[in-house]
Design an enzyme around this catalytic site. Structure first.
Site, PDB file in Angstrom:
ATOM      1  N   GLY A  80      56.550  78.974  17.835  1.00 40.34           N
ATOM      2  CA  GLY A  80      55.218  79.506  17.536  1.00 40.34           C
ATOM      3  C   GLY A  80      55.247  80.603  16.483  1.00 40.34           C
TER       4      GLY A  80
ATOM      5  N   GLY B 243      59.460  74.183  17.167  1.00 40.80           N
ATOM      6  CA  GLY B 243      60.314  73.901  18.314  1.00 40.80           C
ATOM      7  C   GLY B 243      60.816  72.464  18.342  1.00 40.80           C
TER       8      GLY B 243
ATOM      9  N   LYS C  65      49.499  67.086  15.880  1.00 38.47           N
ATOM     10  CA  LYS C  65      48.105  67.390  15.579  1.00 38.47           C
ATOM     11  C   LYS C  65      47.905  68.143  14.281  1.00 38.47           C
ATOM     12  CE  LYS C  65      46.234  67.148  20.143  1.00 38.47           C
ATOM     13  NZ  LYS C  65      45.602  67.833  21.271  1.00 38.47           N
TER      14      LYS C  65
ATOM     15  N   ARG D 264      69.600  80.352  22.321  1.00 37.08           N
ATOM     16  CA  ARG D 264      68.936  81.644  22.108  1.00 37.08           C
ATOM     17  C   ARG D 264      69.806  82.813  22.541  1.00 37.08           C
ATOM     18  NH1 ARG D 264      62.725  80.022  23.688  1.00 37.08           N
ATOM     19  NH2 ARG D 264      62.110  79.579  21.548  1.00 37.08           N
TER      20      ARG D 264
HETATM   21  P1  ADP Z   1      56.905  71.324  16.104  1.00 38.98           P
HETATM   22  O1  ADP Z   1      57.187  71.753  17.521  1.00 38.98           O
HETATM   23  O2  ADP Z   1      58.163  71.039  15.346  1.00 38.98           O
HETATM   24  O3  ADP Z   1      55.984  72.284  15.385  1.00 38.98           O
HETATM   25  P2  ADP Z   1      54.762  69.576  16.934  1.00 38.98           P
HETATM   26  O4  ADP Z   1      54.756  70.238  18.271  1.00 38.98           O
HETATM   27  O5  ADP Z   1      53.624  69.835  16.025  1.00 38.98           O
HETATM   28  O6  ADP Z   1      56.145  69.899  16.170  1.00 38.98           O
HETATM   29  O7  ADP Z   1      54.822  67.997  17.116  1.00 38.98           O
HETATM   30  C1  ADP Z   1      55.838  67.348  17.832  1.00 38.98           C
HETATM   31  C2  ADP Z   1      55.315  66.141  18.563  1.00 38.98           C
HETATM   32  O8  ADP Z   1      54.590  65.270  17.695  1.00 38.98           O
HETATM   33  C3  ADP Z   1      56.449  65.315  19.143  1.00 38.98           C
HETATM   34  O9  ADP Z   1      56.380  65.367  20.543  1.00 38.98           O
HETATM   35  C4  ADP Z   1      56.176  63.903  18.622  1.00 38.98           C
HETATM   36  O10 ADP Z   1      56.373  62.901  19.612  1.00 38.98           O
HETATM   37  C5  ADP Z   1      54.718  63.979  18.201  1.00 38.98           C
HETATM   38  N1  ADP Z   1      54.393  62.956  17.191  1.00 38.98           N
HETATM   39  C6  ADP Z   1      54.889  62.851  15.944  1.00 38.98           C
HETATM   40  N2  ADP Z   1      54.395  61.769  15.315  1.00 38.98           N
HETATM   41  C7  ADP Z   1      53.554  61.165  16.183  1.00 38.98           C
HETATM   42  C8  ADP Z   1      52.737  59.980  16.131  1.00 38.98           C
HETATM   43  N3  ADP Z   1      52.703  59.213  15.023  1.00 38.98           N
HETATM   44  N4  ADP Z   1      51.989  59.678  17.228  1.00 38.98           N
HETATM   45  C9  ADP Z   1      52.045  60.463  18.327  1.00 38.98           C
HETATM   46  N5  ADP Z   1      52.784  61.585  18.440  1.00 38.98           N
HETATM   47  C10 ADP Z   1      53.545  61.937  17.379  1.00 38.98           C
HETATM   48 MG    MG Z   2      55.984  71.576  19.358  1.00 40.19          MG
END
Ligand code: ADP
Ligand code: MG
Length: 399
Positions: free
Chosen positions: A378, A355, A202, A40
Site C-alpha cells: 500500500g 504486494g 482493478k 520483512r
Molecule cells: P498489487 O498487489 O501488485 O498492487 P493488485 O492487488 O492490484 O496487485 O492485483 C492483483 C490481483 O489481480 C491478483 O490477485 C490477480 O489474480 C488479479 N488479476 C490480474 N489480472 C486479472 C484478470 N484478467 N482477471 C481477474 N483478476 C486479475
Molecule cells: Mg494486491
C-alpha cells in the site's frame, strides 16, 4: 533524500543510546503461530546491525495483523521474536509483553538488553488514532527514534507518525532510505526511456497511479483485468471479464489523453472460467467471446511488452498481468518479470511495487534480478500516486 537517516547521526548520538526502531514485522503466521515468510524481518536486519555496531541498544516495535486496540494472543509478536533470535543467534533478544508498563520501562533501561522487542503496537489504544499521549509514553522508552517501517509509512499512527514529533533525533532506517531512494529516483529523475507496467485487478485502485505517472513516462503498458475496462471504453466486447462499469468513462478519457504512450494488450488469454483453465486459448482483443473472460495478456502482447521493457532504461512495475495464481494465466506476469530481469542485467533500473507483484516476482525466484522490490504494498502504491507518506514527512529534515 531530504530526510535524515541513521547514517547522518554522529557517533555520540548513537553510542550507549536507546534507539526506538519502528519496523514492519507484519508477517504471515500459520495456525500454529509459526512465521511463514520472514522477508520483512530480514529486511530490517541491516538497520538493527548498523545500530548495534555503533554501540546503540535497539528497541524494536511493530504492528501485526489487525487487533482492535487490545491484546489478542493470535496477533502476538512473540513468534516473530523467536524467528528474530534464530536470525541473530549471537545477540540476546528480550521480548516485552506489555509496552505501556513499568516492565517495559525497566527492560528498556537495562543496559544488558542489547535488543528488545516490544509487543504488538496495535494492542495499544491510541495507536491507530495517533493519540499524542501514547506517542509520548512510547517516547519515554528511547533516546532516539528510527522509522524503518516503509510498509506502514502511509498510515499516520502513534508509532509511525506521532512518535516522530515526540522523540528526536527522528530519522529513517536503512530499509526506509533504500525504498525512498529507489522509488523516488525512478519517479523524479528517470533515465529514459522510462516505462511503467501496470496491471492488477482493478482500475479504480490504480487511477491515481495512472494519473500521476502518465505525464512522467515514455510508455505505459497496461495489463491485468484493468485492461478490460479500457477495452470496454474502446467499444470492444469484454465477455465475462472483470470490468468496472463505473470507470469506463474515466478509461475513455485516459485513452484519449494517453495517446501513443498508453499501450493496451493486442490479444488476450481467455477461458470460460478459472476452473476450466485447460480450455484457455489466445484471441485477438476484438474477438473475446461473450461467454468467456480474459484472465491474462496473450502471447503477442507478451512479446510487445518484452520489447518495450528491454529497450527501457527505467521500469516501474505494479500489478500482475493476469491471474498469476492460476496457471496458465501466470504466463504474462512471468514474461514481464523476465523482461525486467534482463533489462536489469543490461543496466536498466527496475523497481517493483505492490504486494501481489512482489509475491509473483518471489514465486519466480527473480527478486535479486531486479534493482529493487518494494516491501511496502500500500505504501509503494501511495508513493507512486505522488502522495506524501505521513510516516516519512514527520521525520527530521536534513539541513
Ligand atoms: P498489487 O498487489 O501488485 O498492487 P493488485 O492487488 O492490484 O496487485 O492485483 C492483483 C490481483 O489481480 C491478483 O490477485 C490477480 O489474480 C488479479 N488479476 C490480474 N489480472 C486479472 C484478470 N484478467 N482477471 C481477474 N483478476 C486479475
Ligand atoms: Mg494486491
Amino acid at each position: 533524500m531530504n530526510k535524515k537517516t541513521v547514517r547522518d547521526l554522529r557517533p555520540d548520538e548513537l553510542r550507549g543510546k536507546r534507539a526506538l526502531v519502528r519496523v514492519d514485522f507484519n508477517v504471515p503466521l500459520d495456525e500454529k503461530g509459526n512465521v511463514m515468510d520472514d522477508t520483512r524481518i530480514t529486511a530490517a536486519l541491516p538497520t538493527v546491525k548498523f545500530l548495534l555496531e555503533r554501540g546503540a541498544r535497539v528497541i524494536l516495535m511493530s504492528h501485526l495483523g489487525r487487533p482492535k486496540g487490545k491484546p489478542e494472543s493470535k496477533y502476538s509478536l512473540e513468534p516473530v521474536g523467536r524467528r528474530l533470535q534464530q536470525l541473530m543467534p549471537g545477540v540476546p533478544i528480550c521480548f516485552v509483553e506489555s509496552t505501556d508498563s513499568d516492565e517495559a520501562q525497566k527492560c528498556t533501561r537495562d543496559a544488558k538488553n542489547q535488543v528488545v522487542l516490544l509487543e504488538n503496537t496495535r494492542f495499544l489504544g491510541g495507536e491507530e488514532s495517533n493519540d499524542p499521549r501514547l506517542a509520548r509514553a512510547l517516547a519515554e522508552l528511547g533516546d532516539l527514534y528510527v522509522n524503518d517501517a516503509f510498509g506502514s509509512a502511509h498510515r499516520a499512527h502513534a508509532s509511525t507518525e506521532g512518535l516522530a514529533h515526540q522523540l528526536h533525533p527522528a530519522v529513517a532506517g536503512l530499509l526506509m532510505e533504500a525504498e525512498l531512494r529507489y522509488l523516488g529516483e525512478a519517479l523524479s529523475q528517470p533515465k529514459r526511456p522510462f516505462v511503467a507496467v501496470l496491471g492488477g485487478a482493478k482500475i479504480s485502485g490504480k487511477i491515481d497511479v495512472i494519473e500521476n505517472m502518465l505525464p512522467k513516462v515514455d510508455r505505459m503498458l497496461i495489463g491485468g483485468a484493468m485492461a478490460c475496462t479500457f477495452f470496454k471504453a474502446m467499444g470492444l466486447e469484454t465477455g465475462k471479464s472483470l470490468v468496472e462499469n463505473d470507470r469506463v468513462d474515466m478509461a475513455r478519457t485516459l485513452v484519449k489523453r494517453g495517446g501513443e504512450k498508453l499501450v493496451l494488450p493486442d490479444d488476450a488469454l481467455v477461458a470460460p472460467s478459472l476452473e476450466s483453465a485447460s480450455a484457455a486459448h489466445a484471441v485477438k482483443r476484438d474477438a473475446i467471446p461473450k461467454d468467456q473472460a480474459m484472465f491474462d495478456i496473450g502471447p503477442v502482447t507478451c512479446a510487445r511488452f518484452q520489447r518495450e521493457i528491454e529497450a527501457a532504461k527505467t521500469v516501474i512495475w505494479n500489478g500482475p498481468m493476469g491471474v498469476f495464481e492460476t496457471p496458465p494465466f501466470d504466463a504474462g506476469t512471468a514474461a514481464v518479470a523476465k523482461a525486467l530481469a534482463s533489462a536489469t542485467k543490461r543496466g536498466a533500473t527496475t523497481v517493483v511495487g505492490g504486494g501481489d507483484s512482489a509475491a509473483a516476482v518471489a514465486q519466480l525466484g527473480l527478486e535479486s534480478a531486479m534493482t529493487h522490490v518494494s516491501t511496502g504494498g500500500g505504501a509503494s502504491l501511495e508513493f507512486l500516486e505522488g502522495k506524501t507518506l505521513p510516516g516519512v514527512a514527520a521525520l527530521d529534515d536534513r539541513n
